[in-house]
Each structure stands twice: as structure tokens, then as C-alpha cells.
Design a protein around this motif. Structure first.
Motif, PDB file in Angstrom:
ATOM      1  N   UNK A 148       0.397  -3.366  -2.096  1.00  0.00           N
ATOM      2  CA  UNK A 148       0.954  -2.009  -2.139  1.00  0.00           C
ATOM      3  C   UNK A 148       1.607  -1.719  -3.494  1.00  0.00           C
ATOM      4  N   UNK A 149       2.023  -2.755  -4.205  1.00  0.00           N
ATOM      5  CA  UNK A 149       2.573  -2.565  -5.552  1.00  0.00           C
ATOM      6  C   UNK A 149       1.460  -2.302  -6.565  1.00  0.00           C
ATOM      7  N   UNK A 150       0.247  -2.741  -6.242  1.00  0.00           N
ATOM      8  CA  UNK A 150      -0.894  -2.540  -7.138  1.00  0.00           C
ATOM      9  C   UNK A 150      -1.577  -1.196  -6.926  1.00  0.00           C
ATOM     10  N   UNK A 151      -1.550  -0.715  -5.698  1.00  0.00           N
ATOM     11  CA  UNK A 151      -2.249   0.523  -5.360  1.00  0.00           C
ATOM     12  C   UNK A 151      -1.531   1.179  -4.184  1.00  0.00           C
ATOM     13  N   UNK A 152      -1.475   2.503  -4.128  1.00  0.00           N
ATOM     14  CA  UNK A 152      -0.764   3.153  -3.019  1.00  0.00           C
ATOM     15  C   UNK A 152      -1.429   2.842  -1.669  1.00  0.00           C
ATOM     16  N   UNK A 153      -0.671   2.234  -0.789  1.00  0.00           N
ATOM     17  CA  UNK A 153      -1.161   1.857   0.538  1.00  0.00           C
ATOM     18  C   UNK A 153      -0.067   2.088   1.564  1.00  0.00           C
TER      19      UNK A 153
END
Length: 168
Positions: A148-153
């Protein structure tokens, strides 16, 4: 496909849902029913060793069962907790566990696997798998937060032991 099954697929402008689950206490049938009801299309096994005393949850047998339900399966050892981390967790040493897991996920292999998983999560339908029923007691929650820190999830924990109509 039902509205419920579409829940993990991102709509326009929506964050994809990343599901997580553990098979502790779940029958294989209930486990698969939970995944199907949530619209899961790919299980990413984040156990370092995809082995279980419960034979139906070992890598090859689980892969076969999921394929029969038209759900994909992948295993990424580098997203698993090394033995020293598992030992620390069993001993209740959360700080050592976190240090060992962070080192694993920060390794070149860990970063590559996280990047791959983040790309898969963006497509929707991805579920992280480990053993523990309670996501607060399992490293898959740490992996999910890294993703979630890498991509909005949006992270959603599925309770495979309770069945498809229950979400924690």
C-alpha cells in the motif's frame, strides 16, 4: 459475476482492494468459497516455506485446488519470514521479528517481489496468503502495508475459517 465478487476489481477512480487471508482453522472448501465470494483471481503465497501439516495447503496441492476453482497461484519466498523471524515471533519477541522481516523485505529479492506484487495488486483480485487466521498476528499485514506504500490500495482481511459471508 455478482456484485460481491466484483468487490476486489477497481472501478474508475477507485483504489484496488488487496485482500489477505490465513488458512488457520479453515477447510479447503470454505477457504476457496471465501476467495471466490471476494472475487479473488490470484493467490500470492507469502510463506517462506509453502509447506503445511495440512496437506491440502501445501504448495502443489493448493495450486491444483485453486486451479480447479479458476484461481491462480503464485509463491514468493522472498516475501516470507525467515526461520529466525518465525522463531522470534514464536518466542514473543516482536521487535526481533520486525527487524528480521524488514531486512528480508528490504533485500534486493524482497524489493523485486514487492514491486511485482504491487503491479499485480493494481489489477485487482489479489489475495496474500499465509497461515495465521488473525492478520494482526501475521507478517502478511506487514507485506500488505508495504504494498500500500508503493501503490494506492485498500487492504481487506478475509476470514477463511468463518467463511465467505464474514469479513474481519
Amino acid at each position: 459475476m455478482s456484485a460481491k465478487a466484483e468487490a476486489t476489481k477497481p472501478g474508475h477512480g477507485e483504489r484496488p482492494i488487496l485482500a489477505t487471508t490465513g488458512y488457520e482453522g479453515a477447510s479447503l472448501e470454505r477457504f476457496i468459497a471465501t476467495l471466490r465470494a471476494a472475487g479473488i483471481t490470484l493467490v500470492l503465497d507469502v510463506r517462506e516455506l509453502p509447506w503445511s501439516r495440512r496437506r491440502e495447503f501445501t504448495k502443489n496441492r493448493l495450486n491444483e485446488a485453486l486451479a480447479g476453482a479458476r484461481i491462480g497461484y503464485m509463491h514468493r519466498k522472498s516475501l516470507g519470514t525467515p526461520k529466525a523471524g518465525r522463531d522470534a515471533a514464536k518466542a514473543g519477541d516482536r521487535a526481533t521479528f520486525q527487524t528480521i522481516l524488514a531486512s528480508q523485505l528490504d533485500s534486493a529479492e524482497g524489493r523485486a517481489a514487492l514491486a511485482e506484487a504491487a503491479a499485480l495488486a493494481q489489477e485487482g483480485g489479489l489475495c496474500l496468503l499465509c497461515y495465521e487466521r488473525d492478520p494482526r498476528q501475521c507478517h502478511r499485514s506487514d507485506v500488505a502495508l508495504r504494498l500500500a506504500a508503493l501503490t494506492p490500495l485498500e487492504i481487506r482481511d478475509l476470514d477463511s475459517a468463518a467463511g465467505p459471508d464474514h469479513r474481519s
